[in-house]
Design an enzyme around this catalytic site. Structure first.
Site, PDB file in Angstrom:
ATOM      1  N   HIS A 238       0.829  -1.212   0.000  1.00 25.79           N
ATOM      2  CA  HIS A 238       0.000   0.000   0.000  1.00 25.79           C
ATOM      3  C   HIS A 238       0.862   1.261   0.000  1.00 25.79           C
ATOM      4  CE1 HIS A 238      -3.539   2.446   0.285  1.00 25.79           C
ATOM      5  NE2 HIS A 238      -2.836   3.213   1.102  1.00 25.79           N
ATOM      6  N   HIS A 265       3.500  10.303   2.007  1.00 24.93           N
ATOM      7  CA  HIS A 265       2.979  11.278   1.043  1.00 24.93           C
ATOM      8  C   HIS A 265       3.824  12.544   0.976  1.00 24.93           C
ATOM      9  CE1 HIS A 265      -0.559   8.993   0.138  1.00 24.93           C
ATOM     10  NE2 HIS A 265      -0.987   9.008   1.378  1.00 24.93           N
TER      11      HIS A 265
END
Length: 305
Positions: A238, A265
């Site tokens: 993921h 991120h």
């Protein structure tokens, strides 16, 4: 000529917003050549567009959002953006009647199915790639992420979670990117979170859509989801999914090698911005015929079982 891609037709679905817990309608629309990836909030009057742009990205505790110059935002774009990267969709308008993209099952797989249902249309304009010419690396403490020259798109991601549910042998994942590899190996990997964090957020009126239906939930000892994991290394897969979506925030597939250690991120976006800001580190690439195109980016020929 390797051509830009859009959708053949409009498709629509509904899901739940991670933040609000409310129903969200998501509409994906074909777009003309050189439009790029546009996110649009139709709950505002007039509707507000958010072109995918590395400089518009903000990383919040829960998700990635795009913010415009008036501080209006659209949240939870990362998994859909990864699906667009996976299928090499260059031009699309993504509409939601809410401040956020629905979380679906916490992976990119529902978006892959939706995009494949719409069908992929080639446009009569050359597809533009970002080709890495020099290594660029960003760091944050012991975390780092790097893009370096490579004739294709490879990913090598390592996480370091000290948790009984995450075996040491499942903390690194490597892949040569292709639409098929993304769909089969990466798209189904779900986001994950701690039960205590979800409970704390929900007590403050946040993450109201968070549930076992849209994430892997762990406590201090184990995975709490009844059906367990989809892959034994679903956590690192993921994180790779997130990185693929983050790197596609420039709206172009990258030709290069991505390597990361404990990146997230914010660091992925910092890397993308660092590359784009260093003019000598990259160049635009187009391809006249498929023979010269890295095999990574051949047109997807997916049959999703």
């Amino acid at each position: 000529m390797i051509k830009q891609r859009t959708l053949k037709r409009i498709v629509q679905t509904t899901g739940v917003g991670l933040h609000t817990g409310k129903k969200v309608t998501l509409t994906l629309r074909p777009a003309s050549a050189n439009t790029g990836v546009i996110y649009r909030r139709t709950d505002l009057n007039p509707p507000v567009d958010f072109p995918a742009d590395a400089k518009s990205v903000r990383d919040t505790m829960l998700c990635t959002c795009l913010v415009n110059e008036h501080d209006v935002r659209i949240s939870t774009v990362e998994h859909l953006n990864a699906a667009l990267a996976g299928l090499g969709i260059d031009n699309i308008v993504v509409e939601v009647n809410a401040p956020e993209i629905p979380i679906m099952d916490g992976s990119a797989a529902p978006f892959i199915y939706l995009l494949m249902d719409a069908g992929i249309e080639e446009l009569n304009s050359a597809k533009k790639f970002v080709r890495i010419k020099q290594p660029v690396r960003v760091e944050d403490g012991d975390k780092w992420a790097e893009l370096s020259p490579h004739n294709g798109f490879s990913l090598d991601f390592t996480i370091d979670f000290n948790h009984p549910a995450i075996d040491a042998s499942t903390q690194r994942y490597r892949m040569d990117f292709s639409a098929e590899a993304f769909a089969r190996q990466i798209s189904r990997a779900r986001t994950f979170g701690f039960m205590r964090d979800i409970e704390a957020l929900q007590s403050r009126g946040l993450a109201l859509g968070g549930s076992f239906d849209c994430a892997i939930v762990v406590d201090d000892y184990r995975v709490l989801n009844e059906d367990g994991l989809r892959f034994e290394d679903e956590f690192v897969r993921h994180k790779m999914l997130d990185a693929i979506g983050d790197l596609y925030m420039c709206g172009n597939n990258i030709i290069g090698a991505f390597t990361a250690y404990k990146s997230g991120h914010a660091l992925n976006n910092k890397l993308l911005q660092a590359v784009l800001a260093k003019q000598e580190a990259w160049e635009w690439a187009t391809f006249e015929d498929e023979a010269t195109l890295p095999v990574t980016f051949r047109a997807p020929n997916l049959v999703l079982a």
